[in-house]
Design an enzyme around this catalytic site. Sequence first.
Site, PDB file in Angstrom:
ATOM      1  N   LYS A 197     -41.232  41.024 -12.175  1.00 30.50           N
ATOM      2  CA  LYS A 197     -41.391  40.763 -13.525  1.00 30.50           C
ATOM      3  C   LYS A 197     -42.635  40.253 -14.122  1.00 30.50           C
ATOM      4  CE  LYS A 197     -38.563  41.107 -17.205  1.00 30.50           C
ATOM      5  NZ  LYS A 197     -37.670  42.160 -17.439  1.00 30.50           N
ATOM      6  N   HIS A 255     -41.249  24.718   3.662  1.00 33.97           N
ATOM      7  CA  HIS A 255     -41.150  25.964   2.855  1.00 33.97           C
ATOM      8  C   HIS A 255     -42.639  26.091   2.168  1.00 33.97           C
ATOM      9  CE1 HIS A 255     -37.232  27.575   2.736  1.00 33.97           C
ATOM     10  NE2 HIS A 255     -36.907  26.324   2.846  1.00 33.97           N
ATOM     11  N   CYS A 274     -38.852  28.108   7.661  1.00 36.02           N
ATOM     12  CA  CYS A 274     -37.520  27.278   7.668  1.00 36.02           C
ATOM     13  C   CYS A 274     -36.583  28.060   8.950  1.00 36.02           C
ATOM     14  CB  CYS A 274     -36.983  27.638   6.427  1.00 36.02           C
ATOM     15  SG  CYS A 274     -35.585  26.289   6.213  1.00 36.02           S
ATOM     16  N   TYR A 275     -35.660  28.783   8.464  1.00 38.42           N
ATOM     17  CA  TYR A 275     -34.826  29.472   9.462  1.00 38.42           C
ATOM     18  C   TYR A 275     -35.555  30.584  10.263  1.00 38.42           C
ATOM     19  CZ  TYR A 275     -31.098  32.347  11.416  1.00 38.42           C
ATOM     20  OH  TYR A 275     -30.213  33.099  12.302  1.00 38.42           O
ATOM     21  N   GLU A 312     -44.162  28.370   0.476  1.00 38.55           N
ATOM     22  CA  GLU A 312     -43.985  28.952  -0.995  1.00 38.55           C
ATOM     23  C   GLU A 312     -43.559  28.137  -2.123  1.00 38.55           C
ATOM     24  OE1 GLU A 312     -41.931  29.131   1.560  1.00 38.55           O
ATOM     25  OE2 GLU A 312     -39.766  29.277   0.733  1.00 38.55           O
ATOM     26  N   GLY A 339     -33.306  31.007   5.775  1.00 35.52           N
ATOM     27  CA  GLY A 339     -31.621  31.402   5.614  1.00 35.52           C
ATOM     28  C   GLY A 339     -30.777  30.301   5.602  1.00 35.52           C
ATOM     29  N   ASP A 389     -39.716  46.130 -19.540  1.00 32.80           N
ATOM     30  CA  ASP A 389     -40.272  47.180 -18.722  1.00 32.80           C
ATOM     31  C   ASP A 389     -40.227  48.299 -19.049  1.00 32.80           C
ATOM     32  OD1 ASP A 389     -39.407  44.824 -17.128  1.00 32.80           O
ATOM     33  OD2 ASP A 389     -37.596  45.377 -16.685  1.00 32.80           O
TER      34      ASP A 389
END
Length: 521
Positions: free
Chosen positions: A377, A172, A82-83, A174, A55, A230
């Site tokens: 997506k 991070h 992180c945060y 990710e 964050g 989509d």
Amino acid sequence: MANQLCIVLDFGGQYNQLIARRVRECGVYCEIKRFDTPIDEIKAMKPMGIIFTGGPNSVYDESSPHIAKAIFELGIPILGICYGCQLMAYTLGGTVSPCDISEYGMTDTYYDKDCVLFGAVDDLPQKATSWMSHTDFISQVPEGFTVAAHTDNCPTAAMYNKGKKLYAVQFHPEVSHTAGGLGMLDSFLKNVCGFSGDWKMDNFIENTVAELREKIGDKKVILGLSGGVDSSVAAGLLSRAVGKQLTCVFVDQGLMRKGEGDFVEETFTKMFDMNFIRVNAKEHFLEKLKGVTDPEKKRKIIGAEFINVFWDEVRKDDELGFFAQGTIYPDRIESGKGNKAGEGSSDVIKTHHNTVIPEDMLDKFAGVIEPLADLFKDEVRAVGEKLGIPHELVWRQPFPGPGLGVRIIGEITEEKIKILQEADAVFRDEIRKSGIESELKQFFAVLPDVHTVGVMGDHRTYDHLIAIRAITTDDFMTADWARIPYDILARVSNRLCNEVEHVNRVVYDITSKPPGTVEWE
Ligand code: XMP
């Protein structure tokens, strides 16, 4: 069987959707919830693991998102990032302090391989790169925690309490720049939380088809097909589930790219079992757009007429059944970004973000069906590939709802549509042949309504200028113009002037976003 669930608690960081994607890459189904989702609600969802995201805040800001200590007492494994890492330390009695030297970007990090987050990642050396972005750090870990990684400037790059199954990393994992980051997440999910990791697209298709059959029963389903990714994938899934009970209505406003309307029709009539209605409404749209030059007005007319034409078609049937739409997960979630603790207590969901008809019309249906509402997506694309939808549709670049209407400046006329369709087709053909297509996120031609003087043979011409635009981007919020090699631009320019009638000049748009937008209006 219910999915094993991981909850990503969103504290407003920029990588929250990426974390959720990575969790799913590990074969674990996950959902993003706001940081202030009531603990009872979280408990009722029975997650096997929770991840706190990063964050933009500092835990000592009064306005920053906080969390009740009770979450750590549920016995559910938690990973703070992180945060989220600092918040875990702060809430459990550790100390968070401002950094003397903030860390941002690739940072040498030293790992303790006794910690299962790192020990289980085979190819992770004791010293490797992680991606950092912080101005506070944990100067003292809470009681019962052990430091599991550090950097030259940050003494607590990771900490854990094995007995309580609480883990936290300052960096991070990710982000792809963190060496072994995906492996660390995988280890948390499998070794700490005990996920089986078998959530797959195949299961998704099978389960969704079964659920759709049960929900729809013998009723009818209407889907507005745009030819975009989509709605095409939603149509494919529904067709597999209920075949001819599905009717897809494809409103062709005449503002598609060259040949696109026919391609969509051919794909869905030949490859899928469904009723397909194509409404050729070009004349109707041109009539409504006659003399209109203001971009916002044009957009509004196209949007409103789309609904009118669609609804006129749909209401011919007196037994409406369900209304289906291709809403995907990012359409539904709203980030915690900028939200203060205590503001609102549950997810704010933009349920009908993609809805093509207004809510009062929706009431006339038996219900709304959104078969892709839990997918990102790229997952939608994976489902599309598995359903056998042509590559060209599944990997289609974004194409705005108002179609070529936003690429024709000034009044939209039949002649201008034709010129732009031809020019766009030539540009796309040349990019495809050049082999750089996969490097570009979006590329198209624009008709700026500018005439310039030229010479062709011995004749003076006064004809249209074509602008070409090609961009690279991660998220379409910002974009850069693509550095297309000059020789490719030269071929495009030659072909446009030679092959497209009424084009005598070509310019390449070298504006990034911001200050420009992707589309011209
Ligand atoms: P802009 O022009 O806002 O475009 O920088 C960002 C992305 O959004 C697409 N775009 C639209 N998509 N309906 C859509 O579905 C629209 O009205 C619309 N306007 C722009 C644009 O093509 C780009 O990918």
